[in-house]
Design a protein around this motif. Structure first.
Motif, PDB file in Angstrom:
ATOM      1  N   VAL A 146       0.831  -1.195   0.000  1.00 32.42           N
ATOM      2  CA  VAL A 146       0.000   0.000   0.000  1.00 32.42           C
ATOM      3  C   VAL A 146       0.874   1.257   0.000  1.00 32.42           C
ATOM      4  O   VAL A 146       0.538   2.254  -0.648  1.00 32.42           O
ATOM      5  N   ALA A 147       1.988   1.208   0.704  1.00 35.21           N
ATOM      6  CA  ALA A 147       2.900   2.348   0.697  1.00 35.21           C
ATOM      7  C   ALA A 147       3.446   2.595  -0.708  1.00 35.21           C
ATOM      8  O   ALA A 147       3.566   3.748  -1.158  1.00 35.21           O
ATOM      9  N   LEU A 148       3.753   1.525  -1.442  1.00 34.30           N
ATOM     10  CA  LEU A 148       4.242   1.671  -2.807  1.00 34.30           C
ATOM     11  C   LEU A 148       3.154   2.224  -3.725  1.00 34.30           C
ATOM     12  O   LEU A 148       3.419   3.087  -4.575  1.00 34.30           O
ATOM     13  N   ILE A 149       1.936   1.738  -3.542  1.00 32.95           N
ATOM     14  CA  ILE A 149       0.819   2.260  -4.336  1.00 32.95           C
ATOM     15  C   ILE A 149       0.592   3.735  -4.038  1.00 32.95           C
ATOM     16  O   ILE A 149       0.305   4.545  -4.938  1.00 32.95           O
TER      17      ILE A 149
ATOM     18  N   LEU B 101      -0.144  -4.447  -8.499  1.00 32.33           N
ATOM     19  CA  LEU B 101       0.439  -4.374  -7.156  1.00 32.33           C
ATOM     20  C   LEU B 101      -0.612  -4.674  -6.093  1.00 32.33           C
ATOM     21  O   LEU B 101      -0.327  -5.360  -5.097  1.00 32.33           O
ATOM     22  N   GLY B 102      -1.818  -4.141  -6.290  1.00 32.98           N
ATOM     23  CA  GLY B 102      -2.895  -4.431  -5.338  1.00 32.98           C
ATOM     24  C   GLY B 102      -3.219  -5.904  -5.276  1.00 32.98           C
ATOM     25  O   GLY B 102      -3.398  -6.467  -4.187  1.00 32.98           O
ATOM     26  N   LEU B 103      -3.270  -6.543  -6.440  1.00 29.95           N
ATOM     27  CA  LEU B 103      -3.523  -7.984  -6.463  1.00 29.95           C
ATOM     28  C   LEU B 103      -2.378  -8.757  -5.812  1.00 29.95           C
ATOM     29  O   LEU B 103      -2.614  -9.736  -5.084  1.00 29.95           O
ATOM     30  N   PHE B 104      -1.164  -8.308  -6.060  1.00 24.84           N
ATOM     31  CA  PHE B 104      -0.001  -8.940  -5.441  1.00 24.84           C
ATOM     32  C   PHE B 104      -0.068  -8.844  -3.923  1.00 24.84           C
ATOM     33  O   PHE B 104       0.189  -9.818  -3.198  1.00 24.84           O
ATOM     34  N   GLY B 105      -0.437  -7.667  -3.415  1.00 24.09           N
ATOM     35  CA  GLY B 105      -0.573  -7.501  -1.972  1.00 24.09           C
ATOM     36  C   GLY B 105      -1.678  -8.358  -1.394  1.00 24.09           C
ATOM     37  O   GLY B 105      -1.552  -8.896  -0.288  1.00 24.09           O
TER      38      GLY B 105
ATOM     39  N   ASP C   7       0.543   5.754 -18.153  1.00 24.42           N
ATOM     40  CA  ASP C   7       0.050   4.463 -18.626  1.00 24.42           C
ATOM     41  C   ASP C   7       0.628   3.323 -17.787  1.00 24.42           C
ATOM     42  O   ASP C   7      -0.081   2.377 -17.423  1.00 24.42           O
ATOM     43  N   ALA C   8       1.917   3.420 -17.474  1.00 28.86           N
ATOM     44  CA  ALA C   8       2.556   2.383 -16.657  1.00 28.86           C
ATOM     45  C   ALA C   8       1.941   2.329 -15.262  1.00 28.86           C
ATOM     46  O   ALA C   8       1.683   1.242 -14.714  1.00 28.86           O
ATOM     47  N   ILE C   9       1.690   3.496 -14.670  1.00 25.53           N
ATOM     48  CA  ILE C   9       1.088   3.527 -13.336  1.00 25.53           C
ATOM     49  C   ILE C   9      -0.316   2.933 -13.375  1.00 25.53           C
ATOM     50  O   ILE C   9      -0.711   2.173 -12.482  1.00 25.53           O
ATOM     51  N   GLY C  10      -1.084   3.272 -14.417  1.00 30.94           N
ATOM     52  CA  GLY C  10      -2.439   2.735 -14.538  1.00 30.94           C
ATOM     53  C   GLY C  10      -2.468   1.223 -14.680  1.00 30.94           C
ATOM     54  O   GLY C  10      -3.438   0.581 -14.269  1.00 30.94           O
ATOM     55  N   GLN C  11      -1.418   0.646 -15.251  1.00 25.98           N
ATOM     56  CA  GLN C  11      -1.374  -0.805 -15.410  1.00 25.98           C
ATOM     57  C   GLN C  11      -0.764  -1.512 -14.200  1.00 25.98           C
ATOM     58  O   GLN C  11      -1.187  -2.615 -13.838  1.00 25.98           O
ATOM     59  N   VAL C  12       0.235  -0.878 -13.585  1.00 27.70           N
ATOM     60  CA  VAL C  12       0.960  -1.531 -12.493  1.00 27.70           C
ATOM     61  C   VAL C  12       0.187  -1.454 -11.176  1.00 27.70           C
ATOM     62  O   VAL C  12       0.240  -2.397 -10.365  1.00 27.70           O
TER      63      VAL C  12
ATOM     64  N   ALA D 296      -5.627   3.288 -10.166  1.00 30.86           N
ATOM     65  CA  ALA D 296      -5.609   2.963 -11.594  1.00 30.86           C
ATOM     66  C   ALA D 296      -6.789   3.573 -12.340  1.00 30.86           C
ATOM     67  O   ALA D 296      -6.624   4.046 -13.483  1.00 30.86           O
ATOM     68  N   MET D 297      -7.967   3.597 -11.758  1.00 31.17           N
ATOM     69  CA  MET D 297      -9.148   4.058 -12.499  1.00 31.17           C
ATOM     70  C   MET D 297      -9.073   5.529 -12.893  1.00 31.17           C
ATOM     71  O   MET D 297      -9.245   5.870 -14.069  1.00 31.17           O
ATOM     72  N   PRO D 298      -8.821   6.464 -11.971  1.00 29.08           N
ATOM     73  CA  PRO D 298      -8.722   7.866 -12.412  1.00 29.08           C
ATOM     74  C   PRO D 298      -7.535   8.124 -13.333  1.00 29.08           C
ATOM     75  O   PRO D 298      -7.631   8.954 -14.245  1.00 29.08           O
ATOM     76  N   VAL D 299      -6.425   7.421 -13.109  1.00 36.17           N
ATOM     77  CA  VAL D 299      -5.272   7.601 -13.988  1.00 36.17           C
ATOM     78  C   VAL D 299      -5.609   7.174 -15.409  1.00 36.17           C
ATOM     79  O   VAL D 299      -5.254   7.859 -16.384  1.00 36.17           O
TER      80      VAL D 299
END
Length: 240
Positions: free
Chosen positions: A21-24, A132-136, A123-128, A178-181
């Motif tokens: 969550v800190a990374l997100i 990351l959330g799923l990974f967490g 674009d990278a942030i919107g995809q990653v 991801a959604m607003p981005v």
């Protein structure tokens, strides 16, 4: 309400969600800064607003060259710069149409490339972020079931439920970023598309205005005029 009461819920969320969550959250700060920069750039350079350039082309095709040049004398957007360059070089008379098209294309590509700066990062942030959330979430579920296994026969359902909601928190955080981005990225790309189309059509409109009427009526010369404008269209498309 003091600053501590505003910051404390954020700190509690980061502590509960852990490093994912800190990374997100860090990605959201970067995305927010990029969005503000792009909004400022698009407003400052008038990206996607080609009304003044279209008016100048209409004046040019009606024979009011001086009024048209005066209207885009201080170009703001890429389409205005394209129109102003095409008019100035056409009035100069030292370059043929192909050389004018090459100069227009060179400037248009530079401006479009500048408009696209930062969009790859968004674009990278919107995809990653959702990944990351799923990974967490996966990591949290693994930890929750490990605690469940360690508990043996004395299983407390509340312990499992608590571990699951904490794990799902990271997925929610990733989607919230991801959604607003993604929506803002679509907006920026649509404005660049409008600008690119304006560059293609308006630049060609200025150059074709100097084709003699007899040539315009001839199918052979008409196709040649369209083909002469093709390098501008093709390269501008590739720039996108």
């Amino acid at each position: 309400m003091d600053q501590t009461s505003l910051i404390q819920p954020v700190l509690n969320l980061l502590e509960t969600g852990g490093p994912v969550v800190a990374l997100i959250a860090a990605l959201s700060v970067i995305a927010f800064a990029l969005v503000l920069m792009k909004l400022g750039q698009f407003w400052r350079e008038g990206v996607g607003r080609s009304g003044r350039a279209r008016s100048a082309v209409q004046l040019w095709r009606q024979g009011h060259q001086r009024e048209a040049i005066r209207l885009v004398g201080t170009p703001r957007s890429a389409s205005e710069e394209t129109v102003a360059t095409a008019m100035r070089l056409s009035m100069n008379g030292t370059l043929d149409k192909s050389a004018i098209e090459e100069e227009i294309t060179r400037r248009a590509l530079a401006r479009l490339h500048n408009h696209q700066w930062g969009l790859k990062a968004l674009d990278a942030i919107g995809q990653v972020a959702p990944l990351l959330g799923l990974f967490g979430t996966v990591l949290g579920m693994i930890e929750a079931f490990q605690e469940l296994q360690s508990a043996g026969n004395s299983v407390d359902p509340s312990m499992l439920a608590g571990g699951i909601w904490v794990a799902l928190l990271t997925t929610a955080a990733g989607l919230a970023v991801a959604m607003p981005v993604s929506l803002l990225l679509t907006f920026f790309e649509s404005r660049i598309d409008h600008e690119r189309i304006a560059i293609e059509t308006l630049g060609a409109g200025v150059l074709l205005a100097h084709v003699p009427d007899a040539a315009m009526l001839s199918p052979e010369h008409g196709f040649q005029a369209i083909d002469a404008a093709a390098p501008l269209n093709q390269q501008a498309v590739h720039a996108h």
